[in-house]
Write a protein that holds these residues in place. Sequence first.
Motif, short mmCIF file in Angstrom:
data_model
loop_
_atom_site.label_atom_id
_atom_site.label_comp_id
_atom_site.label_asym_id
_atom_site.label_seq_id
_atom_site.Cartn_x
_atom_site.Cartn_y
_atom_site.Cartn_z
N ARG A 134 0.85 -1.20 0.00
CA ARG A 134 0.00 0.00 0.00
C ARG A 134 0.88 1.24 0.00
N ARG A 135 0.45 2.24 -0.78
CA ARG A 135 1.18 3.51 -0.77
C ARG A 135 0.75 4.30 0.45
N ILE A 136 1.72 4.69 1.26
CA ILE A 136 1.47 5.49 2.46
C ILE A 136 2.16 6.84 2.26
N ALA A 137 1.50 7.92 2.65
CA ALA A 137 2.12 9.24 2.55
C ALA A 137 1.44 10.18 3.51
N TYR A 138 2.19 11.11 4.03
CA TYR A 138 1.62 12.10 4.93
C TYR A 138 2.61 13.25 5.15
N ASP A 139 2.11 14.34 5.70
CA ASP A 139 2.95 15.47 6.09
C ASP A 139 3.61 15.14 7.43
N PHE A 149 2.49 14.91 15.80
CA PHE A 149 3.65 14.10 15.41
C PHE A 149 3.47 12.62 15.72
N SER A 150 2.71 12.32 16.77
CA SER A 150 2.49 10.91 17.12
C SER A 150 1.14 10.39 16.63
N ALA A 151 0.35 11.25 15.99
CA ALA A 151 -0.96 10.83 15.47
C ALA A 151 -0.78 9.88 14.28
N PRO A 152 -1.70 8.95 14.11
CA PRO A 152 -1.59 8.03 12.97
C PRO A 152 -1.94 8.72 11.65
N ASN A 161 11.93 9.73 12.50
CA ASN A 161 10.87 8.96 13.15
C ASN A 161 9.89 8.38 12.12
N ALA A 162 9.78 9.04 10.97
CA ALA A 162 8.84 8.59 9.94
C ALA A 162 9.37 7.41 9.13
N LEU A 163 10.67 7.17 9.18
CA LEU A 163 11.26 6.07 8.42
C LEU A 163 11.02 4.75 9.15
N GLN A 164 10.61 3.73 8.40
CA GLN A 164 10.37 2.42 8.98
C GLN A 164 11.72 1.77 9.34
N PRO A 165 11.76 0.91 10.37
CA PRO A 165 13.03 0.26 10.72
C PRO A 165 13.66 -0.45 9.52
N LEU A 208 -5.05 8.68 -4.25
CA LEU A 208 -5.09 7.36 -3.62
C LEU A 208 -5.74 7.40 -2.24
N GLN A 209 -6.73 6.55 -2.04
CA GLN A 209 -7.44 6.53 -0.76
C GLN A 209 -6.54 6.11 0.40
N THR A 210 -5.52 5.26 0.12
CA THR A 210 -4.61 4.83 1.19
C THR A 210 -3.80 5.99 1.73
N VAL A 211 -3.67 7.04 0.94
CA VAL A 211 -2.88 8.21 1.31
C VAL A 211 -3.76 9.27 1.98
N THR A 212 -4.94 9.51 1.42
CA THR A 212 -5.77 10.63 1.86
C THR A 212 -6.84 10.25 2.87
N GLY A 213 -7.19 8.97 2.93
CA GLY A 213 -8.26 8.55 3.82
C GLY A 213 -9.64 8.64 3.19
N ALA A 214 -9.72 8.88 1.89
CA ALA A 214 -11.02 8.96 1.20
C ALA A 214 -11.67 7.59 1.13
N SER A 215 -12.96 7.58 0.79
CA SER A 215 -13.70 6.31 0.72
C SER A 215 -13.29 5.47 -0.49
N ARG A 216 -12.68 6.08 -1.48
CA ARG A 216 -12.20 5.34 -2.65
C ARG A 216 -11.15 6.16 -3.39
#
Length: 355
Positions: free
Chosen positions: A174-179, A224-227, A269-273, A337-345
């Motif tokens: 899944r593509r993940i992205a955020y500020d 900063f700690s919010a999902p 902190n945003a980088l995965q292990p 992309l809904q996986t990025v924005t949280g939209a319904s589709r």
Amino acid sequence: MNTYHVIGLMSGTSLDGLDIAYCRLTYKTKNWIYNILNAETLPYSDYWIDSLRGAETAAGQNLVALDHAFGQHMGEQVRQFIVRHNIQPDFVASHGHTIFHQPDKHISLQIGNGAYLAAHARLPVICDIRTLDIALGGQGAPLVPIGDELLFADYDYCLNLGGIANISFNHNGRRIAYDISACNMLLNTLANQAGFSYDEDGRLAQSGKLDAILLQQLNVPSYFSAPYPKSLGKEWVLEHSLKTLAESNATIADKLHTTCHHIAQQIANALQPANYKQKVLVTGGGAFNSYLIALLQKYAGNGYRIEVPAPELVSFKEALVFAFLGVLRWRNEVNSLQTVTGASRNSVGGAIYMG
């Protein structure tokens, strides 16, 4: 049609100018290939800096007038760019300039009216790409990740250090992205207070000292700690990070030094292990801040390879990606992309004005 010649327009929160990139995008053997053929950043006059900076408190009629005037201005700049470079674009894809971004209230406004832009550029225009995603319950941001997915798949992470730092990566398919945090909005504000438009190479920041209390205060906000999905607007930065800096008695150099540590820590902190060398593509104006990049490598650790590409891609990646988002809209293909924005589709966002 599998090859498109498109002008991408980007105006960022740092107000350093209008980015114009003339790009060739070709779909070949199920892959997209990009070339930036011509690109310029056109600095804003004092009039436009003051007008855009003050737009959030403008009266309704004045904001509508500014939307039209800025659309005309962008159209005129595009027309002159076309003449200067003797090019023939198929259409223009514009991000506009963000005035409000309050996703919790379902509000995100980018001005630079598409009809006025099309009329003065004398070309079709694709704009207003965020609104459909917001109508579908999403944040309307970030939009760049689908470009990261399809144009920069060689990288494990795509990191943009603009007015706001944001990240994009593929996680379990899944593509993940955020500020992540404010970036140049903080650094440039502090540099302005010292009489500079920006802190070249981070020299002033490097000359300062770490203020541990200020660093702790900058790192406090719950954002900063919010999902994710999550995104930041200018309003949040003013209320939190910039307010914290304004209330500090530290010197400007110490504030810059400490802010660079804050930004680098939040990005790390945003980088995965990492269990192997992971490639991080870094673009945006902050990529030219060598002190910030060095801190980022330090906090990220040896599991990551922080890569700053050629200056053209550093400066114009977002304009390139908006050109690409325009191509996807033109082809009636998903560009949000809904996986990025949280939209319904997923959605195909953007209004088209034929010019």
